[in-house]
Enzyme design. Sequence first.
Site, PDB file in Angstrom:
ATOM      1  N   GLY A  88      68.235  64.621  49.499  1.00 55.85           N
ATOM      2  CA  GLY A  88      67.420  63.586  48.872  1.00 55.85           C
ATOM      3  C   GLY A  88      67.322  62.319  49.702  1.00 55.85           C
ATOM      4  O   GLY A  88      67.873  62.215  50.795  1.00 55.85           O
ATOM      5  N   ASP A  89      66.606  61.341  49.150  1.00 56.31           N
ATOM      6  CA  ASP A  89      66.332  60.089  49.856  1.00 56.31           C
ATOM      7  C   ASP A  89      67.165  58.965  49.249  1.00 56.31           C
ATOM      8  O   ASP A  89      68.338  59.150  48.941  1.00 56.31           O
ATOM      9  CB  ASP A  89      64.823  59.794  49.802  1.00 56.31           C
ATOM     10  N   HIS A  93      72.626  53.222  42.253  1.00 57.85           N
ATOM     11  CA  HIS A  93      73.687  53.446  41.272  1.00 57.85           C
ATOM     12  C   HIS A  93      74.198  52.095  40.806  1.00 57.85           C
ATOM     13  O   HIS A  93      74.278  51.145  41.597  1.00 57.85           O
ATOM     14  CB  HIS A  93      74.852  54.231  41.867  1.00 57.85           C
ATOM     15  N   GLY A 155      71.029  64.910  43.575  1.00 51.95           N
ATOM     16  CA  GLY A 155      71.195  65.062  45.023  1.00 51.95           C
ATOM     17  C   GLY A 155      72.545  65.697  45.287  1.00 51.95           C
ATOM     18  O   GLY A 155      73.578  65.183  44.842  1.00 51.95           O
ATOM     19  N   PHE A 167      74.432  64.288  39.949  1.00 52.17           N
ATOM     20  CA  PHE A 167      73.260  63.655  39.336  1.00 52.17           C
ATOM     21  C   PHE A 167      73.627  62.301  38.728  1.00 52.17           C
ATOM     22  O   PHE A 167      74.796  62.026  38.424  1.00 52.17           O
ATOM     23  CB  PHE A 167      72.615  64.567  38.287  1.00 52.17           C
ATOM     24  N   CYS A 184      63.977  57.885  45.528  1.00 52.03           N
ATOM     25  CA  CYS A 184      63.907  59.273  46.010  1.00 52.03           C
ATOM     26  C   CYS A 184      62.777  59.461  47.029  1.00 52.03           C
ATOM     27  O   CYS A 184      62.400  60.598  47.330  1.00 52.03           O
ATOM     28  CB  CYS A 184      63.756  60.249  44.847  1.00 52.03           C
TER      29      CYS A 184
END
Length: 224
Positions: A88-89, A93, A155, A167, A184
Amino acid sequence: MYKNQKVFFENLKKKKFKVTWKYQKKLFNIILNILFYNRYFQKQLKIIPNYLLIVEHSNVYTLGRRGFYKNLLFNKNKIPISKIDRGGDITYHGPGQLVCYPIIYMKNLSLEIKKYLRLLEEVIIQLLFNFLIKGYSKLPETGVWVKNRKICAIGIKISRLVTMHGFALNVNTNLHYYNNIIPCGIKNKGVTSIKKEKKKIVSMYKVIFFLKKKLNYILNIKFI
């Protein structure tokens, strides 16, 4: 070979991302070392463990191994950025977001990669249903969406059939921090949270309760 469906569950409460990442790698390497041992000592096989961590991180942006720094548009608040080894990109968080890291040996659960990803999505879709929110997956992308807004990013990393990362579900997340990135790496798509959809703060304990219940049922595991 014995398939161990028991999973050590640990709620890390609130932890910085890098501390949790280091702990993930420690558990990941425990499994790899047991796999290496079993390969050469087949008459004394050890049970291969599984782990699952949940956590709320302090503010951080993480960039997957194929991610692009150009997808970080602004960072006036100087939020830490971690380049990491998941797929993923870029994503965010932070407080109010429930992050789940399954560190499991996929053969224990008779899983392959695509099925594993689809099952993680199904866990979140069914969890959201308990809050009367209609979530759905959107192939070929990973994650869970509500209408045209992503509510859960996925990801992962898999090596020798052992999983890492996982996740992030937006529960009571401050979505303002997503304005600084292209989440993302997907343009012209929004993000949302359970709080935004329900127009009220949601109990994290309640979300965790439903998450464990859905993981038990959908992945066919038993928490210990």
